[in-house]
Design an enzyme around this catalytic site. Structure first.
Site: not given
Ligand code: PLP
Length: 413
Positions: A202, A227
């Site tokens: 991730d 993000k």
């Molecule tokens: C925000 C986030 C997610 C989840 O994403 P959404 O778009 O809110 O579903 C997953 N991993 C990380 C590191 C994040 O910051």
């Protein structure tokens, strides 16, 4: 002619601004990222109108010349032309063969998890983004064998590998203290034990502009597009990138079987935002480094957790594997005093308290009460989440204004 060429080279070198990341010793960014983020998948010739900006295709259904004579497009849950543009663009900037986009980061996570069967093993960490941990709880309920380890200790990765381990899930940079994970070492350890175990990273905090997990041996890069990709706190989306045909087929199938795909309008918003990803991230990086340095020197501040700082335990790995650091980091007020922390938050004028990160606006969060509210004090203190830890997502405002707001709030505590 020769003189002209020499002049042009001279001019180009003179104009070339050395980025803050290059100065800090990060890997040198290759050319072409910005161009691809603007043009990839968007050749105007593919539409009859020649539109420069990809149209938003809302049509769910597509004409078949004879029954079952289907082109790529026949039903929007399977494929949609606007979503395809975004996917092609994301694959291009990742340098991957494939990309798939989803309704949210969590939808991308769901799609990955549902490719496994009950009894399969997942290795992950308690330090993950809280939403990912929620997904892991569902995975446990569905009968997956989920193990939690600390990825900064590579010995734990090797020790946790079991014959049923199908997926090793890590983050490139981890909440709340911004620990940096050595992706190449994790991938090497896992693949040495089992070629078929998938290494997923991730990489939401860094984006492919600052780290490309597949270059380091990972099998899947996963993103919350909400993000930095979206970047304006007005759209939710997720994606995964990969090179392997089998992994792609599996995830593509999961995308339409679970109905977790991104919608056309959201896809369009992200296509638009990706065009400015590199320029925004350069500014996020410049501002966040400046604020981190300023905080580090402030008498009311304790430790600052920013990977670009030499004092950060992950600094050496960060500069070795990434092209820079984004706007996200955390810091401790000098005193672990809940009342003072509350006063600090209440005194901020421009910077709002909220969850999420990666928007053009600076935001702050309080991990103890927000992302980590479900733990008791003993548990969170072990994680470094004390009552004086503040997480900040630095935006692209004028850096003086960000510092001024922090300064006036610190003056009041
Ligand atoms: C925000 C986030 C997610 C989840 O994403 P959404 O778009 O809110 O579903 C997953 N991993 C990380 C590191 C994040 O910051």
């Amino acid at each position: 002619m020769d003189q002209l060429n020499t002049d042009l080279v001279f001019l180009r070198n003179k104009l070339r601004k050395v980025s803050i990341n290059e100065k800090l010793g990060y890997l040198k960014q290759e050319k072409g990222f910005s161009t691809r983020s603007i043009h990839a998948g968007q050749d105007p010739k593919q539409w009859k109108s020649g539109a420069i900006i990809p149209p938003i295709f809302t049509s769910v259904i597509y004409e078949q010349t004879v029954p079952r004579n289907m082109s790529d497009f026949f039903y929007s849950r399977i494929n949609n032309p606007t979503r395809s543009v975004l996917q092609e663009c994301l694959a291009s900037i990742e340098g991957s063969k494939y990309a798939l986009t989803f309704a949210s980061g969590i939808a991308a996570i769901t799609a990955v998890i549902t490719t496994l069967s009950s009894g399969d093993g997942i290795i992950c960490s308690k330090h993950f983004y809280s939403g990912t941990l929620d997904s892991m709880l569902i995975a446990e309920k569905m009968g997956f064998d989920v193990q939690y380890i600390d990825f900064t200790d590579l010995k734990q990765v090797e020790a946790a590998m079991k014959p049923n381990t199908r997926l090793v899930w890590t983050e490139s940079c981890m909440n709340p203290t911004l620990s940096v994970i050595d992706i190449k070492s994790v991938a090497t350890i896992v693949h040495k034990k089992s070629k078929n175990t998938i290494v997923l990273v991730d990489n939401t905090f860094l984006t492919p502009y600052y780290l490309r997990p597949l270059e380091l041996g990972a099998d899947i890069a996963l993103y919350s597009l909400t993000k930095y990709f979206g970047g304006h706190s007005d759209v939710i989306g997720g994606s995964i990138s990969c090179n392997d045909d089998k992994i792609y087929e599996m995830l593509k199938k999961s995308q339409f079987q679970t109905g977790t795909m991104a919608q056309p309008f959201e896809s369009y918003l992200i296509i638009r935002s990706v065009k400015t990803l590199s320029i925004r991230l350069e500014k996020h990086a410049e501002n966040s480094y400046a604020v981190a340095k300023w905080l580090e020197a402030h008498p009311k501040i304790g430790k600052v957790n920013h990977p670009a700082l030499k004092s950060h335990p992950g600094h050496e790995i960060a500069i070795k594997q990434s092209y820079g650091h984004s706007g996200i980091f955390s810091f401790y007020l000098k005193e672990d005093n809940f009342e003072k922390t509350k006063k600090f938050f209440a005194s901020l004028k421009m910077i709002p308290i909220c969850t999420s990160l990666g928007g053009v606006e600076t935001t702050v969060a309080f991990p103890r009460e927000m992302s980590h509210h479900m733990y008791n004090d003993e548990e969170v203190y072990k994680m470094g989440v004390t009552y004086n830890l503040i997480r900040i997502s630095i935006g692209i405002e004028d850096v003086e204004d960000i510092i001024n707001d922090l300064e006036q709030a610190l003056d009041l505590i």
